[in-house]
Scaffold this motif. Structure first.
Motif, PDB file in Angstrom:
ATOM      1  N   ASP A 272      17.823  -9.081 -13.421  1.00  0.00           N
ATOM      2  CA  ASP A 272      16.285  -9.244 -11.855  1.00  0.00           C
ATOM      3  C   ASP A 272      15.780  -8.333 -12.953  1.00  0.00           C
ATOM      4  OD1 ASP A 272      14.907  -8.823 -10.288  1.00  0.00           O
ATOM      5  OD2 ASP A 272      16.762  -7.560  -8.532  1.00  0.00           O
ATOM      6  N   VAL A 273      16.012  -6.955 -13.426  1.00  0.00           N
ATOM      7  CA  VAL A 273      14.717  -5.817 -14.803  1.00  0.00           C
ATOM      8  C   VAL A 273      14.431  -7.063 -15.891  1.00  0.00           C
ATOM      9  CG1 VAL A 273      14.540  -4.164 -16.062  1.00  0.00           C
ATOM     10  CG2 VAL A 273      15.925  -3.695 -13.878  1.00  0.00           C
ATOM     11  N   GLY A 274      15.199  -7.796 -16.193  1.00  0.00           N
ATOM     12  CA  GLY A 274      14.896  -8.682 -17.301  1.00  0.00           C
ATOM     13  C   GLY A 274      13.816  -9.920 -16.949  1.00  0.00           C
ATOM     14  N   ALA A 275      14.614 -10.751 -15.781  1.00  0.00           N
ATOM     15  CA  ALA A 275      13.447 -11.462 -15.135  1.00  0.00           C
ATOM     16  C   ALA A 275      12.101 -10.558 -14.667  1.00  0.00           C
ATOM     17  CB  ALA A 275      14.160 -11.952 -13.886  1.00  0.00           C
ATOM     18  N   ASP A 276      12.472  -9.827 -14.022  1.00  0.00           N
ATOM     19  CA  ASP A 276      10.435  -9.784 -13.860  1.00  0.00           C
ATOM     20  C   ASP A 276       9.681  -8.585 -14.718  1.00  0.00           C
ATOM     21  OD1 ASP A 276      11.577  -9.429 -11.149  1.00  0.00           O
ATOM     22  OD2 ASP A 276      11.515  -7.829 -10.286  1.00  0.00           O
ATOM     23  N   LEU A 277      10.391  -8.026 -15.778  1.00  0.00           N
ATOM     24  CA  LEU A 277       9.744  -7.565 -16.565  1.00  0.00           C
ATOM     25  C   LEU A 277       8.771  -8.336 -17.801  1.00  0.00           C
ATOM     26  CD1 LEU A 277      11.364  -4.493 -18.221  1.00  0.00           C
ATOM     27  CD2 LEU A 277       9.628  -4.396 -16.604  1.00  0.00           C
ATOM     28  N   VAL A 278       9.836  -9.671 -17.746  1.00  0.00           N
ATOM     29  CA  VAL A 278       8.987 -11.242 -18.927  1.00  0.00           C
ATOM     30  C   VAL A 278       8.108 -11.378 -18.079  1.00  0.00           C
ATOM     31  CG1 VAL A 278       9.093 -12.576 -20.488  1.00  0.00           C
ATOM     32  CG2 VAL A 278      11.015 -10.498 -20.591  1.00  0.00           C
ATOM     33  N   GLY A 279       8.896 -12.002 -16.967  1.00  0.00           N
ATOM     34  CA  GLY A 279       8.576 -12.883 -16.202  1.00  0.00           C
ATOM     35  C   GLY A 279       7.079 -12.462 -15.284  1.00  0.00           C
ATOM     36  N   LYS A 280       7.312 -11.906 -14.527  1.00  0.00           N
ATOM     37  CA  LYS A 280       5.932 -11.213 -13.404  1.00  0.00           C
ATOM     38  C   LYS A 280       4.589 -10.220 -14.297  1.00  0.00           C
ATOM     39  CE  LYS A 280       9.022 -10.089  -9.406  1.00  0.00           C
ATOM     40  NZ  LYS A 280       9.202  -9.390  -8.467  1.00  0.00           N
ATOM     41  N   VAL A 281       5.836  -9.599 -14.977  1.00  0.00           N
ATOM     42  CA  VAL A 281       4.403  -8.810 -15.392  1.00  0.00           C
ATOM     43  C   VAL A 281       3.883  -9.130 -16.905  1.00  0.00           C
ATOM     44  CG1 VAL A 281       4.468  -6.551 -17.058  1.00  0.00           C
ATOM     45  CG2 VAL A 281       5.744  -6.587 -14.821  1.00  0.00           C
ATOM     46  N   GLU A 282       5.282  -9.392 -17.500  1.00  0.00           N
ATOM     47  CA  GLU A 282       4.433  -9.940 -18.683  1.00  0.00           C
ATOM     48  C   GLU A 282       3.461 -11.939 -18.756  1.00  0.00           C
ATOM     49  OE1 GLU A 282       6.693 -10.201 -22.471  1.00  0.00           O
ATOM     50  OE2 GLU A 282       7.719  -7.529 -21.928  1.00  0.00           O
ATOM     51  N   LYS A 713       6.779  -3.262  -2.794  1.00  0.00           N
ATOM     52  CA  LYS A 713       6.059  -4.380  -3.435  1.00  0.00           C
ATOM     53  C   LYS A 713       5.616  -5.654  -2.817  1.00  0.00           C
ATOM     54  CE  LYS A 713       9.048  -7.091  -5.619  1.00  0.00           C
ATOM     55  NZ  LYS A 713       9.834  -7.393  -6.239  1.00  0.00           N
ATOM     56  N   LYS A 714       7.034  -5.277  -1.903  1.00  0.00           N
ATOM     57  CA  LYS A 714       6.508  -6.328  -1.321  1.00  0.00           C
ATOM     58  C   LYS A 714       5.370  -6.364  -0.019  1.00  0.00           C
ATOM     59  CE  LYS A 714      11.687  -8.730  -1.304  1.00  0.00           C
ATOM     60  NZ  LYS A 714      12.034  -8.726  -1.941  1.00  0.00           N
ATOM     61  N   TYR A 715       5.051  -5.619   0.318  1.00  0.00           N
ATOM     62  CA  TYR A 715       4.165  -4.747   1.031  1.00  0.00           C
ATOM     63  C   TYR A 715       3.235  -5.628   0.477  1.00  0.00           C
ATOM     64  CZ  TYR A 715       0.694  -2.242   4.134  1.00  0.00           C
ATOM     65  OH  TYR A 715       0.336  -1.679   4.920  1.00  0.00           O
ATOM     66  N   ILE A 716       2.490  -5.333  -1.341  1.00  0.00           N
ATOM     67  CA  ILE A 716       1.752  -6.075  -1.094  1.00  0.00           C
ATOM     68  C   ILE A 716       1.761  -7.305  -1.504  1.00  0.00           C
ATOM     69  CG2 ILE A 716       0.285  -5.771  -3.508  1.00  0.00           C
ATOM     70  CD1 ILE A 716       1.499  -2.723  -3.673  1.00  0.00           C
ATOM     71  N   GLU A 717       2.546  -7.816  -1.905  1.00  0.00           N
ATOM     72  CA  GLU A 717       2.545  -9.224  -2.354  1.00  0.00           C
ATOM     73  C   GLU A 717       2.089 -10.329  -0.891  1.00  0.00           C
ATOM     74  OE1 GLU A 717       5.632  -9.432  -5.741  1.00  0.00           O
ATOM     75  OE2 GLU A 717       6.591  -9.728  -3.724  1.00  0.00           O
ATOM     76  N   SER A 721      -1.237  -7.247   6.336  1.00  0.00           N
ATOM     77  CA  SER A 721      -2.203  -6.181   7.539  1.00  0.00           C
ATOM     78  C   SER A 721      -3.473  -6.164   6.008  1.00  0.00           C
ATOM     79  CB  SER A 721      -1.409  -4.961   7.001  1.00  0.00           C
ATOM     80  OG  SER A 721      -1.479  -3.936   6.391  1.00  0.00           O
ATOM     81  N   GLU A 722      -4.565  -5.506   6.810  1.00  0.00           N
ATOM     82  CA  GLU A 722      -5.632  -4.762   5.787  1.00  0.00           C
ATOM     83  C   GLU A 722      -5.351  -5.143   5.008  1.00  0.00           C
ATOM     84  OE1 GLU A 722      -9.493  -6.208   5.236  1.00  0.00           O
ATOM     85  OE2 GLU A 722      -8.960  -7.191   6.737  1.00  0.00           O
ATOM     86  N   HIS A 723      -4.469  -3.904   5.062  1.00  0.00           N
ATOM     87  CA  HIS A 723      -4.412  -2.305   3.770  1.00  0.00           C
ATOM     88  C   HIS A 723      -3.873  -3.116   2.400  1.00  0.00           C
ATOM     89  CE1 HIS A 723      -1.721   0.787   2.673  1.00  0.00           C
ATOM     90  NE2 HIS A 723      -3.178   1.339   1.828  1.00  0.00           N
ATOM     91  N   ALA A 724      -2.346  -4.148   2.973  1.00  0.00           N
ATOM     92  CA  ALA A 724      -2.298  -4.478   2.108  1.00  0.00           C
ATOM     93  C   ALA A 724      -3.100  -5.807   0.969  1.00  0.00           C
ATOM     94  CB  ALA A 724      -1.397  -5.228   2.328  1.00  0.00           C
ATOM     95  N   ARG A 725      -3.800  -6.302   1.850  1.00  0.00           N
ATOM     96  CA  ARG A 725      -4.593  -7.081   1.062  1.00  0.00           C
ATOM     97  C   ARG A 725      -5.920  -5.947   0.531  1.00  0.00           C
ATOM     98  NH1 ARG A 725      -4.002 -10.243   6.119  1.00  0.00           N
ATOM     99  NH2 ARG A 725      -5.554  -8.896   6.913  1.00  0.00           N
ATOM    100  N   MET A 726      -6.130  -5.025   0.632  1.00  0.00           N
ATOM    101  CA  MET A 726      -7.096  -4.271  -0.168  1.00  0.00           C
ATOM    102  C   MET A 726      -6.309  -3.949  -1.363  1.00  0.00           C
ATOM    103  SD  MET A 726      -8.161  -0.749   0.398  1.00  0.00           S
ATOM    104  CE  MET A 726      -6.493   0.455  -0.144  1.00  0.00           C
ATOM    105  N   LEU A 727      -4.329  -4.411  -1.191  1.00  0.00           N
ATOM    106  CA  LEU A 727      -4.081  -3.726  -2.507  1.00  0.00           C
ATOM    107  C   LEU A 727      -4.081  -4.841  -3.448  1.00  0.00           C
ATOM    108  CD1 LEU A 727      -0.984  -1.470  -0.729  1.00  0.00           C
ATOM    109  CD2 LEU A 727      -3.617  -0.726  -1.834  1.00  0.00           C
ATOM    110  N   GLY A 728      -3.392  -6.040  -2.812  1.00  0.00           N
ATOM    111  CA  GLY A 728      -3.504  -7.244  -3.934  1.00  0.00           C
ATOM    112  C   GLY A 728      -4.771  -7.285  -4.640  1.00  0.00           C
ATOM    113  N   PRO A 729      -4.433  -9.136  -4.604  1.00  0.00           N
ATOM    114  CA  PRO A 729      -2.730  -9.926  -4.153  1.00  0.00           C
ATOM    115  C   PRO A 729      -2.414  -9.739  -5.794  1.00  0.00           C
ATOM    116  CG  PRO A 729      -4.866 -11.190  -5.766  1.00  0.00           C
ATOM    117  CD  PRO A 729      -5.152  -9.418  -5.333  1.00  0.00           C
ATOM    118  N   LYS A 730      -1.142 -10.631  -5.651  1.00  0.00           N
ATOM    119  CA  LYS A 730      -0.439 -10.602  -6.535  1.00  0.00           C
ATOM    120  C   LYS A 730      -1.604 -10.380  -8.352  1.00  0.00           C
ATOM    121  CE  LYS A 730       3.760 -12.572  -5.331  1.00  0.00           C
ATOM    122  NZ  LYS A 730       4.256 -14.340  -5.087  1.00  0.00           N
ATOM    123  N   GLY A 731      -1.037 -10.112  -9.268  1.00  0.00           N
ATOM    124  CA  GLY A 731      -1.145 -10.253  -9.780  1.00  0.00           C
ATOM    125  C   GLY A 731      -2.172  -8.736 -10.732  1.00  0.00           C
ATOM    126  N   SER A 732      -2.683  -8.412  -9.131  1.00  0.00           N
ATOM    127  CA  SER A 732      -3.414  -7.346  -9.670  1.00  0.00           C
ATOM    128  C   SER A 732      -3.373  -6.058 -10.236  1.00  0.00           C
ATOM    129  CB  SER A 732      -4.652  -6.316  -8.774  1.00  0.00           C
ATOM    130  OG  SER A 732      -3.099  -6.269  -7.484  1.00  0.00           O
TER     131      SER A 732
END
Length: 785
Positions: A272-282, A713-717, A721-732
């Motif tokens: 999970d950590v390997g997939a997240d760090l390289v896939g999602k973040v990098e 993390k899932k809340y932002i993704e 809600s209006e609050h969640a959309r203010m924090l997002g989107p994915k990749g921000s």
């Protein structure tokens, strides 16, 4: 014998107890008890098979050209206009499912080879240590608690303890393996059912979870019951020796759970950590993107960690709480008076639990239909409430039928008089304390409430503030569960001494079939979402599977809360049984022998957590390097034209987890043996108390912190809600800070936290099994100096 006997029939052969406390017999006769327990277990197994048959009717093969695809009830696909009835999609789902199933089976077989070696060695250790108590004598000896009676030789107690250890270990392994098989069988079927609507997908995932829940609860009960009856053929009237030897069953179950939890936890979080760090973040690609080489290993990890590991864990809790109650009962009026129905009260509670959970499951699968995404989480939470309410009625009924109006319970050298309604109260308190712990856990880990939303909001200023808020949430979330456990301990101990605590733990676990059904539902839904992403299904299908997964994520946290709460009560009950069996009259906290044990015991959860977290870090490091290598060297991988090497990532996770699970496992298994042998029973009592007190706090805070970061993390993704959309989107930047928090929390919530409850239980049950040896030969260093 008739099925019912008069409640006024007096008991015979009741020794070492005042005549005023001679109890009347229960309404339920011995014959009825002998029928009811195995019958409930068989009904549970039959129900599990029926659920599996229904799930298997979802076809994992494309229909013939020109034939309209319908499910068994005649419901057409609701999204054929998007081309989702394409044969290629179904074939792709089947291929991905096979890859996940092969990876999970391969890992478990590799793990079980190493665990098999350990089982064989430890079985020999049990036999040698317990056999040496009387110098491997085959002569009978006076019973510990009834000196005028003869008990079976220590050598045969050693032999039967070894057999029950192997029985518990094998049952635990089989339960975990069967759960994993059904989960990998059902994940793609859940994905395909999502094409017919979220309700169909939910029912498929939940039925599949129920297969595991009912198989495990029923198998655990049936094997324990058969073992007791077979051992009784040899032991006859020596119930003290019989139920002492049965304690090996709990030790076997928890030993396997430790390796299942630690090994599976390291596996799943490395991937999970390997997939997240390289896939999602990098690389900024989705979580289950098929271009990510670690994606299959990640989905495999969900099954070996959260299904096989959790199954073994809760089986271990059930076996240990049953064994602790049986040991205390065997030296109370039930055992001395040979009241089989009263003796089997813990097993009767579990039997009622299976029937109650069966009725509860029908509310989710048959009585009500889920039509919208927002109905999923309430439906799962209603399962907990319905099962708790029905179980309260069931406990009241079985307490009235199976227990005399008055009886005595062994209480550190004395017999304490208890009533049947008092014991009902003990079980009910454990049951409702579990529900409270579950709901507090949900409040602190669900993104529907302010604590997780505050953590998500902290991501606006980066990962550092996210981590600070998450840690604070975890520490705060300990308060109410600890008070619930404390009240449960005080009330149940006041009413029925250590037996009260043991049955309170059993009460918390009495709805284990429903709890495990909900738990197993989570990873199945998670896999279903991953398969939908990898198979290239439409955004609407993925929204449905994501909704199933989000609800499962919250209920998984509730399951961990249950497991930790029950572990606290179970280990305390085992602690009491150990102190009684080792002949310790008083545990004096002012004694230097006890104080050094307390200090060292309180340190052990931190040492264990450090080892497991570093193991995840080391394994994740290997995974990150491999994923980066593949992205850099495989032509066209990012463009989707190249094919990643999934098998190599699966191999890295497997090898690393097998290698890294040995040191933490050795720490837990060797500590009681070393302390008991070299420092004696008083120091060991201190170690057990210290580990219990600090282990529960660390386990709850670690699990809830990790769960909160994940759901922030899932809340932002989701951006619901209006609050969640203010924090997002994915990749921000805000989302990237949340991903870092989630990655830090992964080993906390899925490896260290859940494994800690096994540490405190396993050390306690191991100490109980070896208590005669420690009492006879322990404290070598203090004897020398």
């Amino acid at each position: 014998s008739s099925l019912f006997t008069s409640p006024h029939t007096s008991a015979r052969g009741f020794r070492n107890l005042p005549s005023a406390s001679i109890p009347a017999m229960a309404i339920l006769s011995e014959v009825a008890t002998e029928v009811l327990i195995p019958l409930a277990a068989v009904v549970g197994i039959a129900f599990a098979i029926a659920q599996w048959v229904i799930v298997s009717r979802v076809k994992l093969a494309p229909s013939l050209p020109g034939v309209r695809d319908k499910d068994v009830m005649g419901d057409s696909l609701i999204e054929e206009e998007e081309g989702l009835n394409d044969h290629n999609v179904v074939v792709k789902c089947a291929e991905i499912q096979n890859a996940i199933a092969e990876g999970a089976t391969s890992f478990l077989f590799t793990e079980y080879q190493y665990v098999g070696i350990f089982m064989s060695i430890f079985a020999v250790v049990i036999f040698l240590f317990l056999g040496s108590v009387e110098g491997f004598s085959t002569r009978s000896h006076p019973c510990t608690y009834s000196k005028d009676k003869e008990c079976k030789p220590a050598l045969f107690n050693a032999l039967f303890s070894t057999v029950s250890f192997l029985l518990g270990a094998v049952t635990s392994v089989v339960s975990g393996f069967l759960g994993m098989k059904i989960a990998t069988y059902a994940n793609a079927r859940t994905t395909l059912e999502a094409r017919k609507g979220v309700g169909k997908a939910f029912i498929t995932a939940f039925r599949s979870g129920a297969v595991m829940g009912f198989l495990l609860a029923s198998n655990g009960l049936l094997v324990l019951y058969i073992a007791i009856n077979l051992f009784k053929l040899y032991y006859g009237d020596d119930w003290e020796g019989l139920f002492e030897s049965i304690t090996g069953y709990g030790l076997g179950g928890s030993s396997m759970a430790l390796f299942g939890r630690v090994g599976g936890g390291i596996y799943t979080k490395a991937a999970d950590v390997g997939a997240d760090l390289v896939g999602k973040v990098e690389r900024n690609i989705p979580e289950d993107d098929p271009r990510n080489p670690a994606v299959i290993a990640d989905n495999v990890g969900d099954n070996v960690g959260d299904i096989a590991g959790m199954g073994s864990d809760l089986f271990g809790s059930y076996a240990e709480s049953s064994c602790a109650a049986l040991v205390v009962a065997s030296i109370s009026s039930f055992g001395v008076n040979h009241d089989f129905t009263g003796m089997c009260y813990p097993l009767l509670v579990s039997s009622v639990g299976i029937i109650v959970c069966l009725i509860t499951t029908l509310f989710a699968t048959d009585f009500f239909e889920i039509k919208a995404v927002q109905e999923i989480e309430p439906a799962l939470k209603k399962q907990l409430i319905i099962s708790t309410v029905l179980m309260t009625v069931g406990i009241a009924l079985i307490s009235w039928l199976a227990l005399p109006a008055k009886f005595t319970i062994f209480n550190f050298g004395e017999q304490k008089e208890v009533s049947n309604w008092g014991l009902f109260l003990c079980v009910a308190i454990g049951l409702w304390a579990g529900l409270i712990i579950g709901y507090v856990t949900e409040y602190y880990t669900s993104n529907a409430y302010s604590p997780v939303q505050d953590v998500a909001d902290a991501c606006r200023t980066g990962a550092a503030t996210n981590v600070i808020f998450g840690l604070a949430l975890g520490y705060k979330s300990v308060i109410i569960p600890i008070f619930a456990i404390a009240v449960g301990i005080y009330v149940s101990f006041t009413i029925a001494a250590m037996y009260g605590i043991a049955v309170a733990a059993l009460g918390m676990l009495s709805t284990i079939a429903t709890g495990l059904s909900i738990d197993a539902y989570g990873p199945i839904s998670d896999n279903a979402g991953g398969i939908a992403e990898m198979a290239g299904m439409s955004h609407r299908i993925r929204e449905r599977t994501d909704a199933l997964d989000a609800a499962g994520n919250t209920t998984a946290a509730i399951g961990k809360g249950f497991a930790i709460g029950s572990a606290a009560l179970v280990s305390l009950a085992l602690f009491g049984a150990f102190v009684s069996r080792a002949g310790v009259k008083v545990v004096d906290v002012l004694s230097p022998k006890v104080i050094i044990g307390l200090v060292v015991g309180a340190m052990l959860p931190y040492w264990f957590s450090a080892m497991t977290m570093k193991s995840v870090g080391s394994a994740a490091l290997e995974m990150v390097e491999e994923v980066r290598r593949q992205f850099n060297t495989i032509p066209g991988l990012m463009e989707g034209t190249g094919k990643p090497d999934y098998a190599n990532c699966v191999k890295i996770s497997t090898d690393a987890s097998i290698r890294q699970m040995v040191p933490p496992g050795a720490l837990v298994m060797l500590t009681p043996l070393v302390v008991g042998t070299f420092f004696g029973v008083h120091t060991l009592a201190g170690v057990l108390a210290g580990a219990l007190v600090s282990g529960v706090q660390v386990a709850i805070s670690a699990s809830n912190t990790g769960g909160a970061w994940d759901n922030a993390k899932k809340y932002i993704e989701a951006g619901a809600s209006e609050h969640a959309r203010m924090l997002g989107p994915k990749g921000s930047d805000c989302h990237k800070a949340a991903v870092i928090g989630d990655t830090i929390g992964d080993p906390l919530k899925d490896t260290s936290g859940p494994s800690l409850n096994i540490l405190i239980k396993l050390m306690a049950v191991e100490s109980l099994v070896f208590a005669p040896f420690f009492a006879t030969h322990g404290g070598i260093l203090f004897k020398l100096f």
